[in-house]
Design a protein around this motif. Structure first.
Motif, PDB file in Angstrom:
ATOM      1  N   LEU A  66       0.864  -1.294   0.014  1.00 45.75           N
ATOM      2  CA  LEU A  66      -0.144   0.184   0.028  1.00 45.75           C
ATOM      3  C   LEU A  66       0.871   1.334   0.036  1.00 45.75           C
ATOM      4  N   PHE A  67       0.749   2.075  -1.009  1.00 47.62           N
ATOM      5  CA  PHE A  67       1.486   3.334  -1.008  1.00 47.62           C
ATOM      6  C   PHE A  67       0.480   4.548  -0.953  1.00 47.62           C
ATOM      7  N   TYR A  68       0.647   5.400   0.082  1.00 50.68           N
ATOM      8  CA  TYR A  68       0.345   6.615   0.213  1.00 50.68           C
ATOM      9  C   TYR A  68       1.182   7.627  -0.423  1.00 50.68           C
ATOM     10  N   ILE A  69       0.487   8.453  -1.180  1.00 56.24           N
ATOM     11  CA  ILE A  69       1.195   9.899  -1.880  1.00 56.24           C
ATOM     12  C   ILE A  69       0.396  11.047  -1.814  1.00 56.24           C
ATOM     13  N   GLY A  70       1.078  12.130  -1.399  1.00 60.92           N
ATOM     14  CA  GLY A  70       0.667  13.206  -1.124  1.00 60.92           C
ATOM     15  C   GLY A  70       1.514  14.492  -1.225  1.00 60.92           C
ATOM     16  N   ALA A  71       1.291  15.675  -0.885  1.00 65.27           N
ATOM     17  CA  ALA A  71       1.846  16.700  -0.887  1.00 65.27           C
ATOM     18  C   ALA A  71       1.724  17.737   0.570  1.00 65.27           C
ATOM     19  N   GLY A  72       2.673  18.205   1.194  1.00 59.88           N
ATOM     20  CA  GLY A  72       2.206  19.193   2.380  1.00 59.88           C
ATOM     21  C   GLY A  72       1.680  18.258   3.465  1.00 59.88           C
ATOM     22  N   THR A  73       0.596  18.857   3.997  1.00 65.54           N
ATOM     23  CA  THR A  73       0.147  18.078   5.066  1.00 65.54           C
ATOM     24  C   THR A  73      -0.559  16.899   4.688  1.00 65.54           C
ATOM     25  N   ALA A 140      -5.268  14.146  -0.946  1.00 65.20           N
ATOM     26  CA  ALA A 140      -5.153  15.752  -1.300  1.00 65.20           C
ATOM     27  C   ALA A 140      -6.274  16.423  -1.031  1.00 65.20           C
ATOM     28  N   ALA A 141      -6.343  17.422   0.024  1.00 70.65           N
ATOM     29  CA  ALA A 141      -7.308  17.872   0.559  1.00 70.65           C
ATOM     30  C   ALA A 141      -8.204  18.608  -0.398  1.00 70.65           C
ATOM     31  N   SER A 142      -7.381  19.406  -1.109  1.00 72.55           N
ATOM     32  CA  SER A 142      -8.137  20.284  -2.347  1.00 72.55           C
ATOM     33  C   SER A 142      -8.896  19.432  -3.315  1.00 72.55           C
TER      34      SER A 142
END
Length: 274
Positions: A66-73, A140-142
């Motif tokens: 399982l990979f999580y990928i995101g930016a910032g928070t 990604a929250a946005s």
């Protein structure tokens, strides 16, 4: 019928004005009031979370990661959740992986423009030799982060199972994920500060995903972390008490010696034939 116009609710003005004129007590009370609605928003998303977990569990039971990928928070929350799986459940490092735009330096310091590169997410995944056996959750929250969207698009092309976790309905990241999860918590107390309610919602959902997956993978028995790593005195003590309860061992030191000899409650119980 025309497509519904995408609105970034996460960027809408706060319901609260003139924050600098509030007393500290009022600031805290109003933040708490906003936070109180987060669990209800998460509850609405449970069917979507369930669908993703079931699909991911099938892949992981067959040897996938399982990979999580995101930016910032969002990226930091994924890294936090991934990093806690080995000590909590005794799984290998690399079974759950957190990736953040800008690399490890971005965990502590923001890396300028890193999230705007629509190709780098896939390049970061390639460093882990990702295959169609694996699962990727874009956070990604946005719901508009190019780093995440680009990675998920490429994963879909390569036949890799994808999910997304965002806080805006009908977002671009949801459109490119097979299993989109949307937790709509509304405008933030400080306008656009998605480390607040959005971040809280993401943390709750990630807790749910990793915990449910670890249970599906057999890393929990009854309600106990029987595979946890014995990395400090607190965890050793917890493991000793688990072993005493499950094996009917009355003497603490006897149970402790057995636990330390075999390295986990699960292994000690196996030796005892339990």
């Amino acid at each position: 019928m025309s497509a519904q116009k995408f609105v970034r609710i996460t960027e809408q003005p706060s319901h609260h004005r003139h924050l600098e004129q509030m007393s500290v007590r009022d600031v805290l009370v109003n933040i708490n009031k906003e936070d109180a609605g987060v669990p209800a928003a998460v509850q609405q998303a449970i069917p979507a979370v369930e669908a993703f977990v079931l699909a991911a569990a099938d892949k992981m039971l067959a040897g996938g990661r399982l990979f999580y990928i995101g930016a910032g928070t969002s990226g930091r929350l994924g890294i936090l959740d991934a990093s806690e799986c080995p000590p909590t459940y005794g799984v290998p490092h690399g079974l759950v992986v957190g990736l953040i735009a800008g690399g490890d330096n971005a965990i502590r310091r923001a890396v300028e423009n890193a999230e705007d590169d629509g190709n780098q997410g896939w390049e970061d995944l390639r460093q882990w030799n990702i295959t169609e056996k694996d699962v990727v959750l874009g956070i990604a929250a946005s719901g508009t982060t190019p780093y995440v969207i680009g990675a998920l698009k490429k994963c879909r092309e390569e036949g890799i199972l994808t999910g997304s976790l965002s806080c805006n309905p009908g977002s671009p990241v949801s459109a490119v994920a097979e299993f989109p999860i949307e937790v709509v918590v509304g405008p933030e107390f400080v306008t656009g500060s998605t480390r607040m309610k959005s971040g809280t919602a993401q943390k709750l959902v990630l807790n749910m995903i990793s915990t449910a997956l670890m249970i599906q993978l057999g890393r929990v028995e009854d309600n106990k972390m029987v595979n946890m790593q014995l990395t400090n005195d607190k965890l050793v003590d917890r493991g000793v008490k688990m072993l005493m309860e499950k094996a009917g061992i009355a003497d603490y030191e006897t149970a402790k010696a057995l636990l330390l000899q075999h390295g986990s409650v699960k292994k000690a119980m196996s030796v005892l034939g339990i």
